[in-house]
Design a protein around this motif. Structure first.
Motif, mmCIF file in Angstrom:
data_model
loop_
_atom_site.group_PDB
_atom_site.id
_atom_site.type_symbol
_atom_site.label_atom_id
_atom_site.label_comp_id
_atom_site.label_asym_id
_atom_site.label_seq_id
_atom_site.Cartn_x
_atom_site.Cartn_y
_atom_site.Cartn_z
ATOM 1 N N GLY A 1 0.810 -1.215 0.000
ATOM 2 C CA GLY A 1 0.000 0.000 0.000
ATOM 3 C C GLY A 1 0.842 1.262 0.000
ATOM 4 O O GLY A 1 2.065 1.211 0.194
ATOM 5 N N ASN B 1 4.497 -4.039 -6.769
ATOM 6 C CA ASN B 1 3.205 -3.850 -7.442
ATOM 7 C C ASN B 1 3.319 -3.909 -8.958
ATOM 8 O O ASN B 1 2.455 -4.484 -9.618
ATOM 9 C CB ASN B 1 2.588 -2.497 -7.056
ATOM 10 C CG ASN B 1 2.176 -2.436 -5.608
ATOM 11 O OD1 ASN B 1 2.498 -3.333 -4.825
ATOM 12 N ND2 ASN B 1 1.479 -1.389 -5.232
ATOM 13 N N SER C 1 -5.515 -4.640 -9.757
ATOM 14 C CA SER C 1 -5.103 -3.241 -9.835
ATOM 15 C C SER C 1 -5.793 -2.508 -8.686
ATOM 16 O O SER C 1 -5.846 -3.015 -7.563
ATOM 17 C CB SER C 1 -5.465 -2.672 -11.210
ATOM 18 O OG SER C 1 -5.000 -1.357 -11.338
ATOM 19 N N SER C 2 -6.390 -1.368 -8.945
ATOM 20 C CA SER C 2 -7.034 -0.594 -7.870
ATOM 21 C C SER C 2 -7.808 0.559 -8.501
ATOM 22 O O SER C 2 -7.459 0.999 -9.610
ATOM 23 C CB SER C 2 -5.954 -0.037 -6.939
ATOM 24 O OG SER C 2 -6.491 0.966 -6.086
ATOM 25 N N SER D 1 -7.284 3.295 -7.547
ATOM 26 C CA SER D 1 -6.200 4.290 -7.605
ATOM 27 C C SER D 1 -5.600 4.390 -9.003
ATOM 28 O O SER D 1 -4.963 5.397 -9.331
ATOM 29 C CB SER D 1 -5.076 3.936 -6.634
ATOM 30 O OG SER D 1 -5.534 3.995 -5.325
ATOM 31 N N SER D 2 -5.777 3.355 -9.812
ATOM 32 C CA SER D 2 -5.222 3.391 -11.181
ATOM 33 C C SER D 2 -5.834 4.525 -11.990
ATOM 34 O O SER D 2 -5.257 4.962 -12.985
ATOM 35 C CB SER D 2 -5.465 2.057 -11.899
ATOM 36 O OG SER D 2 -6.857 1.834 -12.069
ATOM 37 N N TYR E 1 2.107 4.231 -5.499
ATOM 38 C CA TYR E 1 0.963 3.307 -5.508
ATOM 39 C C TYR E 1 0.068 3.564 -6.725
ATOM 40 O O TYR E 1 -0.177 2.665 -7.529
ATOM 41 C CB TYR E 1 0.156 3.453 -4.220
ATOM 42 C CG TYR E 1 -0.902 2.373 -4.080
ATOM 43 C CD1 TYR E 1 -0.546 1.071 -3.736
ATOM 44 C CD2 TYR E 1 -2.245 2.639 -4.325
ATOM 45 C CE1 TYR E 1 -1.495 0.070 -3.635
ATOM 46 C CE2 TYR E 1 -3.209 1.647 -4.223
ATOM 47 C CZ TYR E 1 -2.828 0.364 -3.869
ATOM 48 O OH TYR E 1 -3.771 -0.634 -3.780
ATOM 49 N N LYS F 1 -0.219 1.187 -10.083
ATOM 50 C CA LYS F 1 -1.508 0.555 -10.434
ATOM 51 C C LYS F 1 -1.983 1.042 -11.801
ATOM 52 O O LYS F 1 -2.522 0.279 -12.597
ATOM 53 C CB LYS F 1 -2.553 0.840 -9.356
ATOM 54 C CG LYS F 1 -2.247 0.175 -8.000
ATOM 55 C CD LYS F 1 -2.231 -1.340 -8.105
ATOM 56 C CE LYS F 1 -2.126 -2.016 -6.748
ATOM 57 N NZ LYS F 1 -2.133 -3.480 -6.842
ATOM 58 N N ALA G 1 -10.429 -3.698 -10.100
ATOM 59 C CA ALA G 1 -10.024 -2.439 -9.469
ATOM 60 C C ALA G 1 -10.858 -2.238 -8.216
ATOM 61 O O ALA G 1 -11.926 -1.616 -8.251
ATOM 62 C CB ALA G 1 -10.217 -1.285 -10.448
ATOM 63 N N SER H 1 -11.871 0.378 -1.241
ATOM 64 C CA SER H 1 -11.328 -0.046 0.056
ATOM 65 C C SER H 1 -11.839 -1.439 0.427
ATOM 66 O O SER H 1 -13.039 -1.683 0.423
ATOM 67 C CB SER H 1 -11.754 0.952 1.142
ATOM 68 O OG SER H 1 -11.197 2.217 0.854
ATOM 69 N N ASP I 1 -16.057 -1.149 -6.017
ATOM 70 C CA ASP I 1 -15.687 -0.059 -5.109
ATOM 71 C C ASP I 1 -16.866 0.596 -4.405
ATOM 72 O O ASP I 1 -16.720 1.712 -3.882
ATOM 73 C CB ASP I 1 -14.898 1.002 -5.886
ATOM 74 C CG ASP I 1 -15.773 1.743 -6.894
ATOM 75 O OD1 ASP I 1 -16.901 1.291 -7.141
ATOM 76 O OD2 ASP I 1 -15.317 2.770 -7.409
#
Ligand code: NAD
Length: 257
Positions: free
Chosen positions: A73, A86, A113-114, A116-117, A155, A159, A184, A187, A245
């Motif tokens: 993270g 990552n 991924s996330s 955040s990407s 991060y 991502k 993706a 939290s 998400d």
């Protein structure tokens, strides 16, 4: 019997995915720093090479599934290590195990991924040039732009680059009959999230931000999505990023998708 490799299998989303696949009657080879079938440090070149070799030896050169969860993270102090695990760790496993997946039965891979990407665009990603040229030594200088928030740049940048890397592979992987997608998550209740919430730089922002579905995901919910993407039921899903998400992306970027 179907055989899937899961990295980051000892904790969080990886552990939940491993459990879900075992529950479905599949075989799983877990890879992690400890507490896994194969112990490997994906932050180093040697660790990645050793992990690919150990997997190939164990699976006899044929794999049906690959799930790449191992990750760090934004709170981790060594920002270069975040990118090393990552991005570079994930790509080494992805490309190193592609030949084995080509020989599999309805083969598929999922990269974690996330959301955040999407917090950074490829054009603004300070890591874009260094990751695409494989220049690991260039990561530190590229992250200088992040100042005290280097971890967040590392991060989101890693991502973003992962999602781009997956999208760049769709033609080759599709022609080879191997499906490849990203998930993706927003939290998710895992140790990574708890550590982020406890961090003095990022904790308050994570705690303050409430998704339209006002809770965090359970790792099992992400595992269910990954399991679907691996299955033949998702036979025409390729090169996609599936967001999970609680509505955050739609809330923040209603006109961009
Ligand atoms: P976690 O900390 O519970 O699990 C991560 C796993 O990766 C751990 O088992 C850890 O040992 C392993 N790992 C870390 N460094 C490694 C290395 N050098 N070599 C091998 N293994 C290593 O975290 P998680 O939340 O389950 O994270 C899984 C993935 O999901 C990560 O890629 C993370 O970025 C992503 N993600 C998590 C969230 C969240 O809110 N938890 C949100 C979006 C994306």
């Amino acid at each position: 019997m179907s055989l899937t490799v899961v990295t980051g299998s000892a904790s969080g989303i990886g552990a939940a995915t491993r459990a879900a696949l075992l529950e479905e009657g599949k075989d799983v080879i877990g890879v992690d720093l400890a507490g896994a079938d194969i112990t490997a440090d994906l932050s180093t070149r040697e660790g990645r090479r050793g992990a690919v070799e150990a997997v190939l030896q164990r699976c006899g050169g044929t794999l049906d599934g690959l799930v790449l969860c191992a990750g760090l993270g934004p709170h981790v102090d060594d920002a270069e290590r975040i990118v090393a695990v990552n991005y570079f760790g994930t790509i080494a496993m992805l490309d190193g195990l592609f030949p084995a997946l080509r020989k599999g039965d309805h083969p598929a891979a999922v990269v974690v991924s996330s959301v955040s990407s999407t917090h950074i665009t490829w054009d603004d990603n300070p890591l874009a040039a260094v990751v695409e040229s494989g220049d690991e030594a260039g990561v530190g200088p590229a992250l200088e732009v992040g100042g005290e928030y280097k971890g967040q740049f590392a991060y989101a940048g890693s991502k973003n680059a992962l999602t781009v890397a997956v999208r760049r592979r769709v033609a080759e992987w599709g022609a080879a009959g191997v499906r490849l997608n990203t998930v993706a998550p927003g939290s998710v209740e895992t140790p990574l999230l708890s550590q982020g919430m406890a961090d003095p730089r990022y904790g308050q922002a994570i705690r303050d931000f409430v998704a339209p579905i006002p809770r965090h995901a359970k790792p099992e919910e992400v595992a269910t999505l990954i399991s679907y993407l691996l299955s033949p039921k998702a036979g025409f899903v390729h090169g996609s990023q599936l967001v999970i998400d609680g509505g955050v992306d739609a809330l923040l970027r209603p006109t961009r998708f």
